[in-house]
Motif scaffolding. Structure first.
Motif, short mmCIF file in Angstrom:
data_model
loop_
_atom_site.label_atom_id
_atom_site.label_comp_id
_atom_site.label_asym_id
_atom_site.label_seq_id
_atom_site.Cartn_x
_atom_site.Cartn_y
_atom_site.Cartn_z
N HIS A 28 6.20 -34.21 32.79
CA HIS A 28 4.88 -33.87 32.26
C HIS A 28 4.26 -32.72 33.05
N ALA A 29 4.31 -32.78 34.38
CA ALA A 29 3.73 -31.72 35.22
C ALA A 29 4.46 -30.40 35.00
N VAL A 30 5.78 -30.45 34.90
CA VAL A 30 6.57 -29.24 34.69
C VAL A 30 6.27 -28.65 33.32
N GLU A 31 6.22 -29.48 32.30
CA GLU A 31 5.95 -28.97 30.95
C GLU A 31 4.56 -28.33 30.87
N GLN A 32 3.58 -28.93 31.52
CA GLN A 32 2.22 -28.36 31.52
C GLN A 32 2.23 -26.98 32.18
N GLN A 33 2.90 -26.86 33.33
CA GLN A 33 2.97 -25.59 34.04
C GLN A 33 3.68 -24.53 33.19
N VAL A 116 7.16 -17.42 35.42
CA VAL A 116 6.92 -18.87 35.51
C VAL A 116 7.52 -19.51 36.76
N MET A 117 8.48 -18.85 37.40
CA MET A 117 9.17 -19.50 38.53
C MET A 117 8.27 -19.84 39.71
N PRO A 118 7.35 -18.97 40.14
CA PRO A 118 6.51 -19.36 41.28
C PRO A 118 5.73 -20.65 41.02
N GLY A 119 5.13 -20.78 39.85
CA GLY A 119 4.40 -22.01 39.51
C GLY A 119 5.34 -23.19 39.36
N HIS A 120 6.53 -22.94 38.83
CA HIS A 120 7.52 -24.01 38.67
C HIS A 120 7.92 -24.55 40.03
N VAL A 121 8.21 -23.66 40.95
CA VAL A 121 8.58 -24.08 42.31
C VAL A 121 7.42 -24.83 42.96
N GLU A 122 6.22 -24.36 42.75
CA GLU A 122 5.05 -25.03 43.33
C GLU A 122 4.91 -26.46 42.81
N VAL A 123 5.09 -26.65 41.51
CA VAL A 123 5.02 -28.00 40.94
C VAL A 123 6.10 -28.89 41.56
N GLN A 126 5.16 -29.73 45.19
CA GLN A 126 4.04 -30.66 45.28
C GLN A 126 4.38 -32.04 44.75
N GLN A 127 5.02 -32.09 43.59
CA GLN A 127 5.23 -33.37 42.92
C GLN A 127 6.46 -34.13 43.42
N LEU A 128 7.55 -33.42 43.67
CA LEU A 128 8.81 -34.08 43.99
C LEU A 128 9.13 -34.05 45.48
#
Length: 165
Positions: A28-33, A116-123, A126-128
């Motif tokens: 869910h977090a990844v899809e939103q990002q 999208v990769m910087p935000g993807h890495v950040e999620v 943070q999340q995993l």
């Protein structure tokens, strides 16, 4: 008489529920990002990332991509069509097999992945990975890899016969 498998014990059931909850929350977090940063679905991101980051040529056969991203051939064809309309990939008959289609990431597709990769890495951080130590991350990979390998030992979905309705 058919024999039923033994029921899951409380530890197995707890591990199963924890894994599914983590996977669902992370997805869910990844899809939103991905929607916010690149107007991409998760499957579209997987396709672009596999082509842009995993393929030395930026190309792959559609069937191979379907196996890799664990997605049906028809659904993948639809997603690739959307990406093609957006100018992020191109499709052409495979030079090796005229019955196959090769999909290739375009410069615009590479640009979307870079965006999208910087935000993807950040999620992911943070999340995993935030609650895990470096040793925990290694252990997680060590635990999940044989499960993934076991599940992938079956023929790929693209090789499975198509069901008739």
């Amino acid at each position: 008489m058919s024999s039923r498998p033994a029921p899951l014990d409380p530890v197995q059931l707890g591990a199963y529920f924890a894994l599914m909850e983590v996977a669902g929350l992370l997805r869910h977090a990844v899809e939103q990002q991905l929607r916010d940063d690149g107007d991409l679905s998760y499957v579209q991101f997987q396709l672009l990332a596999r082509l842009a980051l995993d393929s030395p040529t930026g190309s792959a056969r559609m069937t191979d991509l379907a196996d890799t991203v664990v997605y049906s051939r028809s659904a993948l064809t639809y997603q690739a069509g959307l990406l093609e309309k957006a100018g992020l990939v191109s499709r052409a008959p495979s030079p090796d097999d005229e019955r196959s289609t090769t999909v290739t990431v375009t410069d615009a597709g590479r640009a979307v992945i870079e965006r999208v990769m910087p935000g993807h890495v950040e999620v992911l951080q943070q999340q995993l990975f935030a609650p895990l130590s470096p040793d925990d991350v290694v252990a997680l990979g060590d635990l999940l890899s044989p499960v993934r390998d076991h599940m992938r030992a079956a023929p790929p979905r693209s090789a499975a016969p198509r069901r008739r309705r």
